[in-house]
Design a protein around this motif. Structure first.
Motif, PDB file in Angstrom:
ATOM      1  N   CYS A  70     -99.347-122.530  43.756  1.00 25.84           N
ATOM      2  CA  CYS A  70     -99.352-122.255  42.555  1.00 25.84           C
ATOM      3  C   CYS A  70    -100.798-121.585  42.542  1.00 25.84           C
ATOM      4  CB  CYS A  70     -99.432-123.648  41.610  1.00 25.84           C
ATOM      5  SG  CYS A  70     -98.946-123.899  39.748  1.00 25.84           S
ATOM      6  N   VAL A  97     -94.945-126.845  34.592  1.00 26.68           N
ATOM      7  CA  VAL A  97     -95.303-127.334  36.290  1.00 26.68           C
ATOM      8  C   VAL A  97     -95.065-128.161  37.101  1.00 26.68           C
ATOM      9  CG1 VAL A  97     -97.318-126.863  37.917  1.00 26.68           C
ATOM     10  CG2 VAL A  97     -97.201-124.972  36.072  1.00 26.68           C
ATOM     11  N   ALA A 100     -90.954-127.985  37.660  1.00 22.92           N
ATOM     12  CA  ALA A 100     -90.987-127.147  38.927  1.00 22.92           C
ATOM     13  C   ALA A 100     -90.947-127.739  40.372  1.00 22.92           C
ATOM     14  CB  ALA A 100     -92.204-125.682  39.011  1.00 22.92           C
ATOM     15  N   ALA A 106     -89.612-126.799  44.239  1.00 22.67           N
ATOM     16  CA  ALA A 106     -90.020-125.217  43.966  1.00 22.67           C
ATOM     17  C   ALA A 106     -91.571-125.120  45.572  1.00 22.67           C
ATOM     18  CB  ALA A 106     -91.230-124.654  43.582  1.00 22.67           C
ATOM     19  N   ASN A 108     -93.155-122.152  45.222  1.00 23.56           N
ATOM     20  CA  ASN A 108     -94.344-121.277  44.677  1.00 23.56           C
ATOM     21  C   ASN A 108     -93.948-121.351  43.442  1.00 23.56           C
ATOM     22  OD1 ASN A 108     -95.689-119.633  46.933  1.00 23.56           O
ATOM     23  ND2 ASN A 108     -92.984-119.759  47.704  1.00 23.56           N
ATOM     24  N   ILE A 109     -94.848-121.194  42.532  1.00 22.01           N
ATOM     25  CA  ILE A 109     -95.285-121.435  40.944  1.00 22.01           C
ATOM     26  C   ILE A 109     -96.055-120.215  40.333  1.00 22.01           C
ATOM     27  CG2 ILE A 109     -95.850-123.032  39.243  1.00 22.01           C
ATOM     28  CD1 ILE A 109     -94.871-125.196  40.798  1.00 22.01           C
ATOM     29  N   ASP A 126     -90.825-120.163  39.074  1.00 18.16           N
ATOM     30  CA  ASP A 126     -91.026-121.278  40.375  1.00 18.16           C
ATOM     31  C   ASP A 126     -89.504-120.453  41.161  1.00 18.16           C
ATOM     32  OD1 ASP A 126     -88.326-123.334  40.255  1.00 18.16           O
ATOM     33  OD2 ASP A 126     -89.756-123.401  37.765  1.00 18.16           O
ATOM     34  N   GLY A 166     -84.725-119.869  40.754  1.00 15.83           N
ATOM     35  CA  GLY A 166     -86.161-120.863  40.656  1.00 15.83           C
ATOM     36  C   GLY A 166     -85.582-120.763  39.137  1.00 15.83           C
TER      37      GLY A 166
END
Length: 185
Positions: A70, A97, A100, A106, A108-109, A126, A166
């Protein structure tokens, strides 16, 4: 109490010392997790200039706590007029967040806060599984809270599919909206 029990077992050279160590470790991990969760649920009112710092802290906390990449990218020009607007934007980012992490799996954020002088744009993107074609009705509590928070500051709230997979959550305020929100609050 678990540490005392472990020490008693050790003094007797009991075979269960390893199991007692695990219990102590699990309890300590549970305490750490509880503290981190409490920090995540508590979002203090932010100073208008503290939004970028708070979003950076959110990204770092999520990376550490959930082992998800993140990151925060923000413009130094991205200023909001007051602490209430900053707090609502932070809470929207926090909810996006957490969605996600919890619901989209997820890995990757990306949290972004940008400004071009005429508007401020907060996005949380995300690479998770995305959301269904049709959102449930009524919308979940998190979606309603984000939309409500955006409405309180006069922002335009949106949720879109990320073209790379995403979801992208966005909250856009124009300077006119920022000025109106500031005068209402």
């Amino acid at each position: 109490a678990a540490k005392v029990l472990r020490e008693k077992l050790e003094s007797r050279s009991a075979a269960e010392i390893g199991e007692a160590d695990k219990v102590v470790q699990y309890i300590e991990e549970g305490i750490d997790l509880t503290r981190n969760l409490a920090r995540g649920f508590f979002s203090p009112e932010l100073d208008a200039d503290g939004l970028s710092v708070a979003l950076q802290g959110l990204a770092e906390n999520i990376s550490e706590r959930f082992r998800v990449a993140c990151q925060f990218n923000g413009d130094e020009d991205a200023r909001v007029p007051d602490s209430a607007t900053a707090t609502h934007l932070y809470q929207i980012a926090q909810e996006a967040v957490m969605n996600a992490v919890k619901h989209a799996s997820a890995r990757n954020i990306d949290i972004r806060l940008k400004s071009d002088g005429r508007r401020v744009l907060l996005t949380v993107a995300d690479d998770g599984i995305g959301f269904p074609d049709k959102l449930p009705q009524p919308a979940g509590l998190g979606l309603r809270l984000m939309a409500h928070g955006a409405g309180l500051i006069g922002a335009k709230f949106g949720i879109d599919r990320n073209r790379n997979g995403g979801t992208i959550v966005s909250c856009k305020l124009t300077m006119d909206q920022l000025n109106r929100a500031s005068s209402r609050l």
